[in-house]
Design a protein around this motif. Structure first.
Motif, PDB file in Angstrom:
ATOM      1  N   GLU A 186       0.831  -1.209   0.000  1.00  0.00           N
ATOM      2  CA  GLU A 186       0.000   0.000   0.000  1.00  0.00           C
ATOM      3  C   GLU A 186       0.865   1.260   0.000  1.00  0.00           C
ATOM      4  OE1 GLU A 186      -3.440   0.487  -0.008  1.00  0.00           O
ATOM      5  OE2 GLU A 186      -3.532  -1.622  -0.578  1.00  0.00           O
ATOM      6  N   ARG A 189       2.291   1.965  -3.407  1.00  0.00           N
ATOM      7  CA  ARG A 189       1.331   2.521  -4.370  1.00  0.00           C
ATOM      8  C   ARG A 189       1.312   4.039  -4.316  1.00  0.00           C
ATOM      9  NH1 ARG A 189      -4.289  -0.275  -3.392  1.00  0.00           N
ATOM     10  NH2 ARG A 189      -4.905   1.816  -4.057  1.00  0.00           N
ATOM     11  N   PRO A 276      -6.654  -4.064   1.158  1.00  0.00           N
ATOM     12  CA  PRO A 276      -7.086  -3.001   0.228  1.00  0.00           C
ATOM     13  C   PRO A 276      -8.592  -2.750   0.264  1.00  0.00           C
ATOM     14  CG  PRO A 276      -5.486  -4.427  -0.829  1.00  0.00           C
ATOM     15  CD  PRO A 276      -5.851  -5.090   0.460  1.00  0.00           C
ATOM     16  N   GLN A 277      -9.401  -3.811   0.255  1.00  0.00           N
ATOM     17  CA  GLN A 277     -10.851  -3.604   0.240  1.00  0.00           C
ATOM     18  C   GLN A 277     -11.361  -3.060   1.571  1.00  0.00           C
ATOM     19  OE1 GLN A 277     -11.355  -8.000  -0.397  1.00  0.00           O
ATOM     20  NE2 GLN A 277     -13.132  -7.754   0.930  1.00  0.00           N
ATOM     21  N   GLU A 280     -10.754   0.635   1.495  1.00  0.00           N
ATOM     22  CA  GLU A 280     -11.755   1.267   0.631  1.00  0.00           C
ATOM     23  C   GLU A 280     -13.053   1.501   1.402  1.00  0.00           C
ATOM     24  OE1 GLU A 280     -11.560   2.513  -2.360  1.00  0.00           O
ATOM     25  OE2 GLU A 280      -9.467   1.951  -2.660  1.00  0.00           O
TER      26      GLU A 280
END
Length: 350
Positions: A186, A189, A276-277, A280
């Motif tokens: 993460e 990114r 990641p989800q 989000e």
């Protein structure tokens, strides 16, 4: 009337709890002294707090001793006031954890309704301590940024959202060993900025790994900056650390990894691949999650005025002035604990 007060700590994480109280005492014209032992030994609070040792603490004869540890030296004069070193995050049973009464304190300054009610029930049974709901001094700076510390931590993020990561040191509960690779991905990114920290008791090798992530997309910060970082961040990623509850007081979303007692205000997950989800979801919280955050925050710490330290001082004065009733003598078990403390500190004078 000016008086001398003593701040006591046995771990470094107590410093941000005691510093707002020190400032409030100084603003009221009192003398503020600090005695730190064990894991906090060698640490300091900014001047004009006067750092002292064991014998000076005894000779000081303070009006009150404020402890952010689960114990306090009973042979030092003054009212013994418990401030707590964290929220109740249910790491242990009540008998061994947050609601354990050791017979050393005269006053418990509780953080909010969730802790006030149980401690008042215990006080009614025991009779040797009083309970006043004041809020927690550590969170006073959470609702103000007097010195711009939070703004400084957030500045490198630019327009990017900010995620904070914190982890407990308890090995079976710590997310740090499990989430490193997912967090590193993460950070690489770069679409979000990360503020990273670990509990001071975490292994040195974990510190080295997480410090290695610092750069354009992340910063590693120390325990003393914890509250400023919480104010700076938009979302928290953590585990069963009490930082979760501290962060929730702001009504901001929290993502937890294998929390020991997950609740509706947490977005809990158990597979690092899900990170990641989960992030989000945290950055687009549903109304039900926001409602759960607000309800939990009100139960553990409803105060958002940054004046908990002032309430702690007022509660202590009420105790000393006899306004909280007459307390019974401490139980015999407390005398045994007092002897243990004397032995641990090597102090046998009257």
């Amino acid at each position: 009337m000016m008086a001398d007060y003593l701040l006591f700590a046995s771990e470094r994480y107590a410093l941000p709890i005691l510093q707002p109280l020190a400032q409030a005492l100084q603003a009221a014209g009192h003398g503020v002294h600090a005695w730190f032992v064990d894991g906090a030994a060698g640490a300091e609070l900014p001047a004009p707090v006067r750092m002292i040792g064991l014998h000076e603490a005894v000779a000081l004869k303070p009006r009150a001793v404020f402890s952010a540890a689960n114990w306090v030296p009973p042979f030092v004069s003054g009212a013994k006031v418990q401030l707590f070193h964290g929220f109740n995050v249910e790491k242990r049973s009540d008998e061994r954890g947050h609601f354990r009464v050791r017979g050393l304190f005269d006053l418990y300054c509780t953080q909010g309704p969730a802790t006030t009610a149980p401690f008042r029930a215990l006080a009614a049974q025991a009779g040797h301590f009083a309970v006043v709901e004041t809020g927690w001094p550590k969170l006073d700076p959470l609702f103000r940024d007097d010195e711009g510390a939070s703004a400084a931590l957030r500045a490198p993020a630019g327009s990017r959202p900010v995620v904070m990561f914190a982890s407990t040191f308890t090995e079976r509960l710590s997310a740090a060993p499990h989430l490193f690779d997912a967090i590193a991905a993460e950070v690489a990114r770069g679409d979000r900025y990360w503020l990273l920290t670990l509990h001071p008791k975490c292994p040195p090798e974990l510190f080295a790994r997480y410090r290695s992530l610092a750069g354009a997309n992340a910063a590693f910060f120390e325990t003393e900056q914890l509250v400023a970082a919480q104010r700076a961040a938009d979302v928290l990623l953590a585990d069963t650390t009490s930082v979760v509850s501290e962060f929730v007081v702001q009504r901001k979303p929290v993502v937890t990894f294998r929390n020991r007692a997950p609740k509706p205000h947490m977005l809990d997950f158990d597979d690092p691949a899900q990170l990641p989800q989960m992030l989000e979801r945290a950055f687009a919280p549903e109304p039900s999650l926001l409602a759960a955050l607000s309800a939990y925050a009100d139960s553990i710490h409803p105060y958002r005025d940054g004046r908990s330290s002032t309430r702690v001082i007022a509660a202590t004065e009420a105790l000393l002035n006899g306004e909280l009733g007459t307390l019974r003598r401490k139980p015999l078990s407390s005398w045994w604990r007092a002897l243990q403390i004397r032995r641990e500190l090597g102090y046998w004078r009257p």
